[in-house]
Structures are given as structure tokens and as C-alpha cells.
Scaffold this motif. Structure first.
Motif, mmCIF file in Angstrom:
data_model
loop_
_atom_site.group_PDB
_atom_site.id
_atom_site.type_symbol
_atom_site.label_atom_id
_atom_site.label_comp_id
_atom_site.label_asym_id
_atom_site.label_seq_id
_atom_site.Cartn_x
_atom_site.Cartn_y
_atom_site.Cartn_z
ATOM 1 N N SER A 80 0.833 -1.102 -0.105
ATOM 2 C CA SER A 80 -0.016 -0.008 0.073
ATOM 3 C C SER A 80 0.941 1.184 0.030
ATOM 4 O O SER A 80 1.876 1.281 0.664
ATOM 5 N N GLY A 81 0.554 2.158 -0.849
ATOM 6 C CA GLY A 81 1.220 3.335 -0.947
ATOM 7 C C GLY A 81 2.076 3.497 -2.158
ATOM 8 O O GLY A 81 1.463 2.614 -3.142
ATOM 9 N N ALA A 82 3.037 4.328 -2.290
ATOM 10 C CA ALA A 82 3.689 4.518 -3.589
ATOM 11 C C ALA A 82 5.173 5.297 -3.414
ATOM 12 O O ALA A 82 5.168 5.932 -2.435
ATOM 13 N N THR A 83 5.725 4.652 -4.270
ATOM 14 C CA THR A 83 7.352 5.442 -4.176
ATOM 15 C C THR A 83 7.820 6.081 -5.393
ATOM 16 O O THR A 83 7.213 5.434 -6.420
ATOM 17 N N ALA A 84 8.703 6.675 -5.490
ATOM 18 C CA ALA A 84 9.293 7.054 -6.753
ATOM 19 C C ALA A 84 10.928 6.962 -6.830
ATOM 20 O O ALA A 84 11.409 7.118 -5.704
ATOM 21 N N SER A 85 11.406 6.407 -7.673
ATOM 22 C CA SER A 85 12.777 6.365 -7.721
ATOM 23 C C SER A 85 13.435 6.490 -9.023
ATOM 24 O O SER A 85 12.926 6.416 -10.105
ATOM 25 N N GLN A 86 14.839 6.818 -9.151
ATOM 26 C CA GLN A 86 15.527 6.717 -10.378
ATOM 27 C C GLN A 86 16.128 5.098 -10.554
ATOM 28 O O GLN A 86 16.890 4.818 -9.852
ATOM 29 N N ILE A 87 16.117 4.738 -11.871
ATOM 30 C CA ILE A 87 16.626 3.313 -12.073
ATOM 31 C C ILE A 87 17.990 3.635 -12.617
ATOM 32 O O ILE A 87 17.952 4.648 -13.388
ATOM 33 N N SER A 88 18.821 2.614 -13.135
ATOM 34 C CA SER A 88 19.938 2.839 -13.839
ATOM 35 C C SER A 88 19.781 3.483 -15.150
ATOM 36 O O SER A 88 21.055 3.926 -15.639
ATOM 37 N N THR A 89 18.713 3.353 -15.905
ATOM 38 C CA THR A 89 18.834 3.837 -17.206
ATOM 39 C C THR A 89 18.431 5.422 -17.303
ATOM 40 O O THR A 89 18.596 6.155 -18.057
ATOM 41 N N GLY A 90 18.292 5.806 -15.818
ATOM 42 C CA GLY A 90 18.364 7.375 -15.853
ATOM 43 C C GLY A 90 16.688 7.779 -15.499
ATOM 44 O O GLY A 90 16.627 8.871 -15.273
ATOM 45 N N GLU A 91 15.781 6.831 -16.035
ATOM 46 C CA GLU A 91 14.430 7.177 -16.145
ATOM 47 C C GLU A 91 14.112 7.296 -14.477
ATOM 48 O O GLU A 91 14.698 6.755 -13.556
ATOM 49 N N ILE A 92 12.633 7.691 -14.474
ATOM 50 C CA ILE A 92 12.098 8.090 -13.038
ATOM 51 C C ILE A 92 10.967 6.922 -13.006
ATOM 52 O O ILE A 92 10.395 7.047 -13.909
ATOM 53 N N VAL A 93 10.901 6.418 -11.973
ATOM 54 C CA VAL A 93 9.823 5.173 -11.920
ATOM 55 C C VAL A 93 8.928 5.618 -10.633
ATOM 56 O O VAL A 93 9.509 5.671 -9.627
ATOM 57 N N VAL A 94 7.663 5.707 -10.970
ATOM 58 C CA VAL A 94 6.638 5.668 -9.680
ATOM 59 C C VAL A 94 5.922 4.219 -9.640
ATOM 60 O O VAL A 94 5.418 3.820 -10.758
ATOM 61 N N GLN A 95 6.082 3.790 -8.369
ATOM 62 C CA GLN A 95 5.547 2.259 -8.400
ATOM 63 C C GLN A 95 4.306 2.528 -7.046
ATOM 64 O O GLN A 95 4.686 2.910 -6.002
#
Length: 155
Positions: A99-114
Motif C-alpha cells: 500500500s502506498g507509492a514510491t518514486a525512484s531513479q533506475i539505472s537507465t536514468g528514468e524516473i519510476v513511480v510504483q
């Protein structure tokens, strides 16, 4: 002022513009390595932020251009909007799923919200978000991601 203070003041005065020029060059160098912006997942914008939904992954381009052929390293913070207040979002795992959500940068440089499997079904005291709500808020929330360009990297 002490005599030492007078001596330092006199030395700085004798240097003229040099200390200010040096301070300006340091400030410009730091400014070139740092930056800040806000991006909006799911096609949202500042004028019309969009909702993010349960059990969904959003991949967004890094808002800062590559440097030297490498993705710029960033720090991300996901915020959600409840009752007109933007605040950070937390994440927790229970027997029924995340439950909830996070944002992070992955090794490709993209920003991911899960977003977790159950969306936003848990109170602030359980996920650690900044809203202070005592009840769950459903399967979706309006969201944005604060993105800071940072100096330094861990490969």
C-alpha cells in the motif's frame, strides 16, 4: 571589533574584488551541478495533475539532459494530494499486499513511480506519509514527483 577582526577586514579590503569574484565562481559552479523541477506521472501537468492508480508502474523520462553521455543522477520524492495539501507518500506491505507509492531513479536514468497492489488503503500512521490521515483513501491519488539534480553518483 577585536584587533584580529580589524586585521582580517583590512586584508579583505586590500584584496579588492578578488574574494567576491571567487565566491561568485564557486556559487556558479555549485549552481551548474544542482537543479530542481517537478514532474507529473500519468500524463499530468502543473495545471492538471493526474491520479496514479493501484498496482501500476509509471516510467518517466529524466527531466535533466544527459551529461557526458550518462544519465544525470537525481533524487526523487513522490507527493500526493489530499484535501488541497501536497505531502510525501509512504509505502507498507501487509497480508493483502503493498500500500502506498514510491518514486525512484533506475539505472537507465528514468524516473519510476510504483504504486502498491492495494493502492492507498492504509492510514498515515502505517505508511509514514506526511498527510496525517487516520483512514484509508482508496485506490488512486493525484500525484507529482519532486526531482533534484545532484552532484556525485554511485554506479
Amino acid at each position: 571589533m577585536t584587533s584580529q577582526s580589524f586585521q582580517i577586514a583590512a586584508q579583505l579590503a586590500a584584496m579588492g574584488q578578488a574574494p567576491k569574484d571567487y565566491a561568485d565562481s564557486v556559487a556558479n559552479a555549485v549552481d551548474a551541478k544542482t537543479d530542481f523541477t517537478i514532474i507529473y506521472p500519468n500524463g499530468g501537468s502543473e495545471g492538471a495533475p493526474a491520479a496514479i492508480a493501484a498496482n501500476t508502474r509509471y516510467v518517466m523520462a529524466n527531466p535533466f539532459p544527459n551529461e557526458g553521455g550518462q544519465p544525470v543522477k537525481v533524487r526523487c520524492e513522490l507527493q500526493t494530494l489530499i484535501a488541497g495539501v501536497w505531502a510525501n507518500e509512504g509505502f507498507s506491505y501487509t497480508n493483502s499486499g503493498g500500500s502506498g507509492a514510491t518514486a525512484s531513479q533506475i539505472s537507465t536514468g528514468e524516473i519510476v513511480v510504483q504504486v502498491g497492489y492495494t493502492g492507498f488503503q492504509i492510514s498515515s500512521t502505517n505508511v509514514g506519509d506526511g498527510h496525517g490521515n487516520t483512514s484509508s483513501y482508496g485506490a488512486s491519488r493525484t500525484a507529482r514527483v519532486l526531482v533534484w539534480k545532484v552532484k556525485g553518483a554511485v554506479a
